[in-house]
Each structure stands twice: as C-alpha cells, then as structure tokens.
Scaffold this active site. Structure first.
Site, mmCIF file in Angstrom:
data_model
loop_
_atom_site.group_PDB
_atom_site.id
_atom_site.type_symbol
_atom_site.label_atom_id
_atom_site.label_comp_id
_atom_site.label_asym_id
_atom_site.label_seq_id
_atom_site.Cartn_x
_atom_site.Cartn_y
_atom_site.Cartn_z
ATOM 1 N N ARG A 95 19.428 -0.090 35.829
ATOM 2 C CA ARG A 95 19.209 1.345 36.090
ATOM 3 C C ARG A 95 17.782 1.625 36.550
ATOM 4 O O ARG A 95 17.551 2.542 37.337
ATOM 5 C CB ARG A 95 19.539 2.163 34.839
ATOM 6 C CG ARG A 95 19.580 3.681 35.076
ATOM 7 C CD ARG A 95 20.114 4.409 33.864
ATOM 8 N NE ARG A 95 20.295 5.832 34.100
ATOM 9 C CZ ARG A 95 19.521 6.791 33.614
ATOM 10 N NH1 ARG A 95 18.477 6.476 32.847
ATOM 11 N NH2 ARG A 95 19.766 8.064 33.874
ATOM 12 N N ILE B 180 19.698 11.688 38.556
ATOM 13 C CA ILE B 180 20.554 10.581 38.131
ATOM 14 C C ILE B 180 21.088 10.974 36.764
ATOM 15 O O ILE B 180 20.340 11.385 35.878
ATOM 16 C CB ILE B 180 19.775 9.248 38.078
ATOM 17 C CG1 ILE B 180 20.675 8.100 37.611
ATOM 18 C CG2 ILE B 180 18.538 9.345 37.208
ATOM 19 C CD1 ILE B 180 19.991 6.730 37.674
ATOM 20 N N SER B 181 22.402 10.906 36.589
ATOM 21 C CA SER B 181 23.040 11.403 35.369
ATOM 22 C C SER B 181 22.669 10.566 34.150
ATOM 23 O O SER B 181 22.294 9.401 34.261
ATOM 24 C CB SER B 181 24.562 11.406 35.532
ATOM 25 O OG SER B 181 24.959 12.299 36.547
ATOM 26 N N LYS B 182 22.786 11.182 32.978
ATOM 27 C CA LYS B 182 22.576 10.463 31.728
ATOM 28 C C LYS B 182 23.540 9.282 31.653
ATOM 29 O O LYS B 182 24.715 9.418 32.033
ATOM 30 C CB LYS B 182 22.832 11.384 30.536
ATOM 31 C CG LYS B 182 21.878 12.527 30.397
ATOM 32 C CD LYS B 182 22.328 13.499 29.321
ATOM 33 C CE LYS B 182 22.435 12.843 27.959
ATOM 34 N NZ LYS B 182 22.731 13.840 26.899
ATOM 35 N N PRO B 183 23.105 8.134 31.160
ATOM 36 C CA PRO B 183 24.018 6.997 31.021
ATOM 37 C C PRO B 183 25.275 7.328 30.212
ATOM 38 O O PRO B 183 26.370 6.861 30.536
ATOM 39 C CB PRO B 183 23.156 5.950 30.311
ATOM 40 C CG PRO B 183 21.762 6.270 30.736
ATOM 41 C CD PRO B 183 21.712 7.768 30.821
#
Length: 269
Positions: free
Chosen positions: A86, A112-115
């Site tokens: 990431r 970028i979205s939260k994992p």
C-alpha cells in the site's frame, strides 16, 4: 561570494593532528567539535523515516491483524491485501501512514480508501463466488490504483475506469512495477461502465451517488454481485448497497453499513 568569504574556515573544524608542540596530548582528545558531530549523527539517524521499513513482513501483518479484529475472515482477501504494498500508492510524505487504517489524500480532492473499507467491500463482492472462481471484475474509480492491484490478485481479469486523467496516469505509474498482466486501466466515464468486456462477475465502485447507474446492472453477469456506496436519503449520508443478479436475470438489493466516499460524477476530466 567575496574572496574573503571563500577563504573563511569550514565548519565543523576537525583537529586530527598537532605538530611542532612537544608533549602534546593525543589527537583523539583534542576534538572540540566531536560532541557536536556525534549529536548531528544521532539526529540524522533519528530522522530516518519509518517508511524505510514498510516492506517488512511485520508491518503488513499488523494491519491484517487489525482487519481480522474488525471481522474480516475471507482468506482470499487477506492474502490479496498482504500481497500489495500500500505504501507504493501514497505520496512519500504520507508513507508512514500507509498501513494505518485510514484514508489518505491522493490529489484532486480524491482519497485512497481505508484498508478496512477496501477489505469489506471486496469481501462482500466475493461472497457469492466459490474460492477457486476465475472472476471478471470491473472497478469504478481507479484512483491511485491500490484497490485495482488488490482485485488483480483475486481475478482472471480486472477492468478499472478513472474519469480524472491525472489520476489515471498516476495509477498507471504506480502499477507499472507490479506487472499485473490481468489488469486493464481505462480512462473514461465510470457511470457508463465498460461494455466491451462485459458481463462481469463482480463490480465495485469507489464513488457514491444518489442512484446506481443502469449500465452497471446491465453489465453484471447472472450470479454476479455489485457493491457500491449510495446516498441513503439522509443528510449526506452513504451506505453500502449490494445488488445481486440472480440466475433468472432479476435483481436483488440489500443495504449495509454506513460509509463515506467521494461523489460519483459523470464525464471525463
């Protein structure tokens, strides 16, 4: 710079040796700048970014442990997220936060979205499919390319669409080193899907609107599943919507937890 300036002594001074002074002490004890030098070295070592260790096994495993603690159980998703670095998809200044469960800016008002959100949406999308299924997937909103890289670990083919040209180009650069032969990036209007490669076994969207575009459900294969954020009718709130295309061609919709995504827009920019 004047000639006088150029002749000025350079600091820190280093007294390596004394000559012509009988009985002089050893040079090792006559280094008045040495403590300052040691302090500077210590500071430089302390300032080394923690991101230099982001490729380590332990850093990613700690993220996966947090995802398990939040309820992620699909081993396919865990393996895919373990495989993708990431930190390679975020700006260098934010690299130290790459394996925290947080969204991060990637430019142009996008994130970028939260994992945990990436993992949850992919797990929902995969749920109807057998572990060894060879899936064809469509992603709406490539962004920096991170989720596309995760999806590529799980499928036969991924098509990912991005409407913002600078982000499309950024994702292409980020993904080049991974050499993912089963991933195709498309610059275009995500609301239209991508009919040339349809139908898809799974469709996942990284932007939310007030509706689900008809093109998405039209391009969903029988037995396929679509996962997307959508406004819930409240004051700007969004929820995850899951749409299944049943064997007879009909659609079944269900609503899930609250999320927050960037707005879904038409056209290209």
């Amino acid at each position: 710079m004047s000639s006088r300036d150029s002749a000025a002594p350079k600091f820190p001074l280093r007294l390596d040796r004394l000559t012509g002074t009988p009985g002089a002490a050893p040079a090792s004890v006559l280094r008045p700048q040495r403590p300052l030098h040691d302090a500077a070295v210590a500071r430089s070592r302390a300032a080394v970014p923690a991101g230099l260790g982001l490729d380590s096994h332990g850093v990613r495993e700690r993220l996966l442990e947090r995802l398990r603690a939040e309820g992620l159980v699909d081993p396919r998703v865990l393996a895919a997220m373990r495989a993708v670095p990431r930190h390679a998809f975020v700006d260098t200044a934010l690299a130290n936060q790459a394996y925290e469960d947080t969204s991060l800016p990637i430019g142009l008002g996008q994130t970028i979205s939260k994992p945990s959100v990436v993992a949850r949406m992919i797990e929902l999308m995969l749920a109807p499919h057998a572990p060894q299924s060879r899936l064809r997937l469509l992603e709406i909103g490539t962004g920096c390319g991170y989720q596309a890289a995760v999806l590529a670990q799980l499928s036969r083919q991924v098509v990912s669409i991005e409407r913002l040209k600078p982000l499309h180009d950024k994702a292409r650069g980020n993904l080049a080193a991974l050499r993912l032969d089963n991933l195709r990036l498309v610059y275009g209007d995500g609301r239209l899907g991508h009919a040339p490669n349809a139908p898809y076994d799974g469709i996942i969207a990284a932007a939310g609107g007030h509706d689900i575009p008809p093109a998405w459900t039209e391009q969903l294969a029988p037995g396929g599943r679509l996962v997307a954020p959508m406004h819930d009718g409240g004051e700007g709130g969004q929820v995850l919507v899951v749409i299944d295309r049943l064997a007879d061609g009909s659609l079944r919709r269900s609503m899930h937890e609250a999320v927050r995504f960037v707005p879904l827009k038409s056209g290209i920019d």
